[in-house]
Motif scaffolding. Structure first.
Motif, mmCIF file in Angstrom:
data_model
loop_
_atom_site.group_PDB
_atom_site.id
_atom_site.type_symbol
_atom_site.label_atom_id
_atom_site.label_comp_id
_atom_site.label_asym_id
_atom_site.label_seq_id
_atom_site.Cartn_x
_atom_site.Cartn_y
_atom_site.Cartn_z
ATOM 1 N N ARG A 188 -2.277 18.175 10.191
ATOM 2 C CA ARG A 188 -1.996 16.863 10.506
ATOM 3 C C ARG A 188 -0.372 16.164 10.185
ATOM 4 N NH1 ARG A 188 -5.999 14.382 6.626
ATOM 5 N NH2 ARG A 188 -7.294 15.193 8.537
ATOM 6 N N GLU A 189 0.266 16.832 9.339
ATOM 7 C CA GLU A 189 1.560 16.096 8.927
ATOM 8 C C GLU A 189 2.505 16.676 10.165
ATOM 9 O OE1 GLU A 189 -0.372 17.459 6.771
ATOM 10 O OE2 GLU A 189 0.037 16.508 4.760
ATOM 11 N N ALA A 210 -5.499 13.811 12.895
ATOM 12 C CA ALA A 210 -6.500 13.270 11.939
ATOM 13 C C ALA A 210 -7.604 14.268 11.819
ATOM 14 C CB ALA A 210 -7.025 11.866 12.502
ATOM 15 N N ALA A 211 -7.994 15.145 12.842
ATOM 16 C CA ALA A 211 -9.186 15.774 12.657
ATOM 17 C C ALA A 211 -9.059 17.260 12.347
ATOM 18 C CB ALA A 211 -9.971 15.988 14.236
ATOM 19 N N VAL A 244 -3.981 3.501 4.180
ATOM 20 C CA VAL A 244 -2.838 4.297 3.590
ATOM 21 C C VAL A 244 -3.047 4.894 2.239
ATOM 22 C CG1 VAL A 244 -0.420 3.800 2.417
ATOM 23 C CG2 VAL A 244 -0.911 2.803 4.740
ATOM 24 N N PRO A 245 -3.845 4.299 1.514
ATOM 25 C CA PRO A 245 -3.761 5.265 0.166
ATOM 26 C C PRO A 245 -4.741 6.410 0.321
ATOM 27 C CG PRO A 245 -4.382 2.977 -0.369
ATOM 28 C CD PRO A 245 -4.071 3.185 1.135
ATOM 29 N N THR A 246 -5.437 6.712 1.310
ATOM 30 C CA THR A 246 -5.973 7.897 1.540
ATOM 31 C C THR A 246 -5.919 8.276 3.031
ATOM 32 O OG1 THR A 246 -8.251 6.321 2.140
ATOM 33 C CG2 THR A 246 -8.002 7.310 -0.199
ATOM 34 N N THR A 247 -4.928 8.094 3.511
ATOM 35 C CA THR A 247 -4.696 8.250 4.859
ATOM 36 C C THR A 247 -4.779 9.741 5.272
ATOM 37 O OG1 THR A 247 -3.539 6.439 5.724
ATOM 38 C CG2 THR A 247 -3.033 8.606 6.879
ATOM 39 N N PHE A 248 -4.080 10.574 4.143
ATOM 40 C CA PHE A 248 -4.108 11.963 4.383
ATOM 41 C C PHE A 248 -5.417 12.960 3.575
ATOM 42 C CE2 PHE A 248 0.261 10.694 5.518
ATOM 43 C CZ PHE A 248 0.416 11.811 6.407
ATOM 44 N N ASP A 249 -6.350 12.010 3.124
ATOM 45 C CA ASP A 249 -7.576 12.605 2.597
ATOM 46 C C ASP A 249 -8.834 12.070 3.700
ATOM 47 O OD1 ASP A 249 -6.399 13.676 0.448
ATOM 48 O OD2 ASP A 249 -6.159 11.539 -0.484
ATOM 49 N N GLU A 250 -9.608 11.213 3.321
ATOM 50 C CA GLU A 250 -10.788 11.109 4.055
ATOM 51 C C GLU A 250 -10.766 9.888 5.047
ATOM 52 O OE1 GLU A 250 -11.670 8.649 0.150
ATOM 53 O OE2 GLU A 250 -10.569 10.460 0.749
ATOM 54 N N HIS A 251 -9.406 9.208 4.945
ATOM 55 C CA HIS A 251 -9.614 8.026 6.171
ATOM 56 C C HIS A 251 -8.412 8.335 7.112
ATOM 57 C CE1 HIS A 251 -11.553 5.629 2.825
ATOM 58 N NE2 HIS A 251 -12.543 5.840 3.730
ATOM 59 N N ALA A 252 -8.136 9.525 7.468
ATOM 60 C CA ALA A 252 -6.997 9.838 8.340
ATOM 61 C C ALA A 252 -7.385 9.272 9.739
ATOM 62 C CB ALA A 252 -6.713 11.318 8.570
ATOM 63 N N MET A 253 -8.474 9.411 10.180
ATOM 64 C CA MET A 253 -9.005 9.008 11.664
ATOM 65 C C MET A 253 -9.114 7.632 11.780
ATOM 66 S SD MET A 253 -9.823 10.407 14.454
ATOM 67 C CE MET A 253 -10.522 12.117 14.118
ATOM 68 N N VAL A 254 -9.350 6.692 10.575
ATOM 69 C CA VAL A 254 -9.157 5.308 10.807
ATOM 70 C C VAL A 254 -7.525 4.977 10.873
ATOM 71 C CG1 VAL A 254 -9.275 3.221 9.440
ATOM 72 C CG2 VAL A 254 -11.069 4.800 9.246
ATOM 73 N N PHE A 255 -6.957 5.499 10.131
ATOM 74 C CA PHE A 255 -5.392 5.204 10.339
ATOM 75 C C PHE A 255 -5.087 5.876 11.803
ATOM 76 C CE2 PHE A 255 -0.696 6.068 10.225
ATOM 77 C CZ PHE A 255 -0.440 5.254 9.473
ATOM 78 N N ALA A 256 -5.323 6.874 12.471
ATOM 79 C CA ALA A 256 -4.908 7.207 13.678
ATOM 80 C C ALA A 256 -5.505 6.359 14.715
ATOM 81 C CB ALA A 256 -5.308 8.863 13.735
ATOM 82 N N ARG A 261 0.766 -1.193 -0.117
ATOM 83 C CA ARG A 261 0.000 -0.040 0.034
ATOM 84 C C ARG A 261 0.937 1.450 0.126
ATOM 85 N NH1 ARG A 261 -4.099 -0.264 -2.364
ATOM 86 N NH2 ARG A 261 -2.458 -1.624 -3.476
ATOM 87 N N LEU A 262 2.041 1.291 0.539
ATOM 88 C CA LEU A 262 2.901 2.499 0.711
ATOM 89 C C LEU A 262 3.600 2.460 -0.677
ATOM 90 C CD1 LEU A 262 4.489 1.754 4.333
ATOM 91 C CD2 LEU A 262 3.068 3.924 3.710
ATOM 92 N N SER A 263 3.810 1.539 -1.261
ATOM 93 C CA SER A 263 4.578 1.773 -2.424
ATOM 94 C C SER A 263 3.604 2.296 -3.451
ATOM 95 C CB SER A 263 5.158 0.411 -3.048
ATOM 96 O OG SER A 263 4.073 -0.545 -3.423
ATOM 97 N N ARG A 264 2.261 2.098 -3.444
ATOM 98 C CA ARG A 264 1.227 2.495 -4.283
ATOM 99 C C ARG A 264 1.071 3.812 -3.844
ATOM 100 N NH1 ARG A 264 0.199 1.892 -8.910
ATOM 101 N NH2 ARG A 264 0.492 -0.270 -8.417
ATOM 102 N N ALA A 265 1.083 4.237 -2.799
ATOM 103 C CA ALA A 265 0.783 5.751 -2.408
ATOM 104 C C ALA A 265 2.133 6.487 -2.737
ATOM 105 C CB ALA A 265 0.497 5.782 -0.766
ATOM 106 N N LEU A 266 3.265 5.927 -2.813
ATOM 107 C CA LEU A 266 4.310 6.835 -3.019
ATOM 108 C C LEU A 266 4.469 6.974 -4.887
ATOM 109 C CD1 LEU A 266 7.085 8.431 -2.391
ATOM 110 C CD2 LEU A 266 8.139 6.132 -2.086
ATOM 111 N N LEU A 267 3.964 5.768 -5.235
ATOM 112 C CA LEU A 267 4.078 5.874 -6.817
ATOM 113 C C LEU A 267 2.921 6.774 -7.433
ATOM 114 C CD1 LEU A 267 5.092 4.413 -9.359
ATOM 115 C CD2 LEU A 267 2.968 3.002 -9.258
ATOM 116 N N ASP A 268 1.886 7.014 -6.637
ATOM 117 C CA ASP A 268 0.825 8.080 -6.995
ATOM 118 C C ASP A 268 1.503 9.485 -6.706
ATOM 119 O OD1 ASP A 268 -0.761 5.934 -7.756
ATOM 120 O OD2 ASP A 268 -1.879 5.996 -5.879
ATOM 121 N N ASP A 269 2.317 9.562 -5.829
ATOM 122 C CA ASP A 269 2.709 10.899 -5.448
ATOM 123 C C ASP A 269 4.402 10.882 -5.092
ATOM 124 O OD1 ASP A 269 3.204 13.557 -4.935
ATOM 125 O OD2 ASP A 269 1.779 13.627 -3.171
ATOM 126 N N PRO A 270 5.306 10.876 -6.196
ATOM 127 C CA PRO A 270 6.688 10.813 -5.754
ATOM 128 C C PRO A 270 7.373 12.161 -5.468
ATOM 129 C CG PRO A 270 6.481 10.751 -8.047
ATOM 130 C CD PRO A 270 5.088 10.853 -7.650
#
Length: 400
Positions: free
Chosen positions: A162-163, A156-157, A99-111, A36-45
Motif C-alpha cells: 500500500r505505502e 488499497a486492496a 484518515v484515522p484508519t486509512t492504513f487499516d480497514e478503510h483504505a479503499m474508502v480513502f482511495a 484528522r491528520l494531526s490525530r493520526a500523527l499523534l497516535d503514531d509519531p
C-alpha cells in the motif's frame, strides 16, 4: 485568454482575484482533514506513522491544489462549477473521515474517494468544454489520473504494497504536473494553457496556510481546555500561541505578499512558479501540522519526556523554515540569513533538549522562532528609526 467558454463558463482573467464564498466553503473540508491528520500523527509519531501521515497529506493537498487551479479558470457562480466544488468537497470529507484508519480497514474508502474526485472533475468539465482548446488539456489530466487511479485502488486492496503504490501514484501525479501532463497523441499542455490568475492563487495559498495555523490554535485550545489549566499547561499553551504567531509572521514577511505580483511579472511562464509554490506550501503545511502535534503533546503532558514530541517538534519548524526560505529565493532571490541559521539552530536546540521535559523543548523552539522574527525585523526597524530621526530634525532645529 479571456472569453466565454461553452456552457456559459467564464474565464476569470479580468477578475481581481478574490476567492468566492464557495471556495472558502470548500476549504472547510481541509480544516477537518488537518484535524484528522494531526490525530493520526499523534497516535503514531514514529517514522512510519509520519510517512503515512505525509502520504495522506500529500493526497489531500493535491485535491485542494488541483481544485484551486481549476476554479481559477472558471466563474465560481456557474452551476457546473458549483457542482464541481461541492463534489470535490464531499469527496474530501470522505477522505478526511477515513484518515484515522486509512492504513487499516478503510483504505479503499480513502482511495476510491480520491480517484472519484479527480475523475469526477474530468467528467464534469470535459463535456462542458466541447470545442474549446481547454478540453484537450482536461483530457490529458484525466487520462493520467485514470492511470494513477489504478495504483491507488490496487494499493488499497494489497496491504503489504500500500505505502509503496500510493507513494508511486503521488510521485507520478506531482511529476506529471511539472512536465505539463504529456501523453501520446494528445501532446502536452503549454504554459499559457496553464496560466493562472496570479492574485487569485496567491490569495488562496495565504488562506489555506492560515487554515493550517488555525488548526494549530484550535488543537492547542481544545487540549488546554481539557487539561487541569495548571501553571505548566498554561505556559505550554502560551508557547503554542507564540509559535503560531511567529510562523504567521515568518510566512507573510518578506515575500508572502509578493508571490502574486511575481507570478504576474513572469507572464505565461508564471505557471511554473505557481506550481513550485504549491509544492513548497505542501512542505510548509506539513511543518505546521507536525508543530501542532508537538504542541498538543506538550500541553497535555508538559513535564513528561517524549522522544516522539521532540522529533516532530523539531522537524515541523525545520520543514516550514526550509520551504519558506526556498519560496523567498524563488519570489525575490533573497536569502534571509536569520532563517538560514534558524534551521540548524532548531535542530541543535532539539538535540540539546532531547532528554528534557516536553515543555523545555517547546520553549527552545519557540525562542528560536522569536529570535528569527526579531532579526528579520531589525533592518526595517533601523530604517524606521532613521526616517523618524530625519523627520524630527527640522522640528529640533526650529526649537533649538
Amino acid at each position: 485568454m479571456a472569453g466565454r467558454l461553452p456552457g456559459g463558463l467564464l474565464l476569470r482573467r479580468e477578475n481581481p482575484g478574490k476567492a468566492s464564498f464557495l471556495e472558502l466553503f470548500f476549504d472547510l473540508a481541509f480544516i477537518f482533514a488537518l484535524t484528522r491528520l494531526s490525530r493520526a500523527l499523534l497516535d503514531d509519531p514514529s517514522i512510519n506513522g509520519g510517512f503515512e501521515a505525509l502520504l495522506m497529506l500529500a493526497a489531500l493537498w493535491w485535491v485542494w491544489f488541483v481544485t484551486a487551479w481549476s476554479a481559477d479558470w472558471f466563474d465560481p457562480r456557474a452551476p457546473l462549477i458549483v457542482v464541481l466544488l461541492l463534489w470535490t468537497m464531499f469527496g474530501g470529507l470522505l477522505m478526511a473521515a477515513a484518515v484515522p484508519t486509512t492504513f487499516d480497514e478503510h483504505a479503499m474508502v480513502f482511495a476510491i474517494a480520491y480517484v472519484a474526485i479527480h475523475l469526477g472533475r474530468a467528467a464534469i468539465l470535459i463535456p462542458a468544454l466541447r470545442g474549446h482548446p481547454l478540453q484537450v488539456r482536461s483530457l490529458r489530466v484525466a487520462v493520467w489520473f485514470a492511470i494513477s487511479g489504478v495504483l491507488w485502488v490496487v494499493g488499497a486492496a494489497v496491504t503489504p504494497a500500500r505505502e509503496v503504490l500510493w507513494a508511486l501514484a503521488l510521485l507520478l501525479e506531482y511529476s506529471l504536473a511539472r512536465l505539463r501532463w504529456p501523453f501520446p497523441w494528445l501532446g502536452r499542455s503549454t504554459w499559457p494553457e496553464l496560466q493562472v490568475n496570479a492574485r487569485h492563487l496567491s490569495e488562496r495559498y495565504q488562506q489555506i496556510f492560515i487554515i493550517a495555523l488555525g488548526e494549530l490554535i484550535l488543537i492547542a485550545g481544545v487540549t488546554y481546555s481539557a487539561s487541569s489549566l495548571d501553571r505548566d499547561s498554561t505556559l505550554a499553551f502560551a508557547l503554542a500561541f507564540v509559535t503560531a504567531v511567529a510562523l504567521a509572521r515568518l510566512y507573510l514577511v518578506p515575500a508572502g505578499g509578493r508571490l502574486g505580483a511575481r507570478i504576474e511579472a513572469e507572464g505565461p511562464s508564471g505557471s511554473k512558479l505557481t506550481l513550485m509554490a504549491g509544492y513548497l506550501h505542501l512542505v510548509m503545511i506539513a511543518g505546521v501540522l507536525a508543530t501542532s502535534v508537538a504542541m498538543e503533546m506538550t500541553i497535555g503532558h508538559p513535564e513528561e519526556h517524549n522522544t516522539g514530541q521532540t522529533t516532530v517538534g523539531v522537524i515541523g519548524p525545520a520543514l516550514f523554515l526550509t520551504a519558506r526560505i526556498l519560496l523567498a529565493m524563488m519570489v525575490d532571490g533573497s536569502r534571509p540569513w536569520a532563517r538560514l541559521v534558524g534551521v540548524p539552530a532548531i535542530i541543535v536546540g532539539g538535540l540539546a533538549t532531547v532528554r528534557s521535559p516536553q515543555l523545555v523543548n517547546s520553549a527552545v523552539v519557540a525562542g528560536v522562532l522569536l529570535l528569527i522574527v526579531l532579526f528579520d525585523a531589525m533592518p526595517g526597524l533601523r530604517r524606521f528609526i532613521r526616517k523618524s530621526g530625519k523627520s524630527d530634525a527640522p522640528d529640533q532645529r526650529r526649537h533649538g
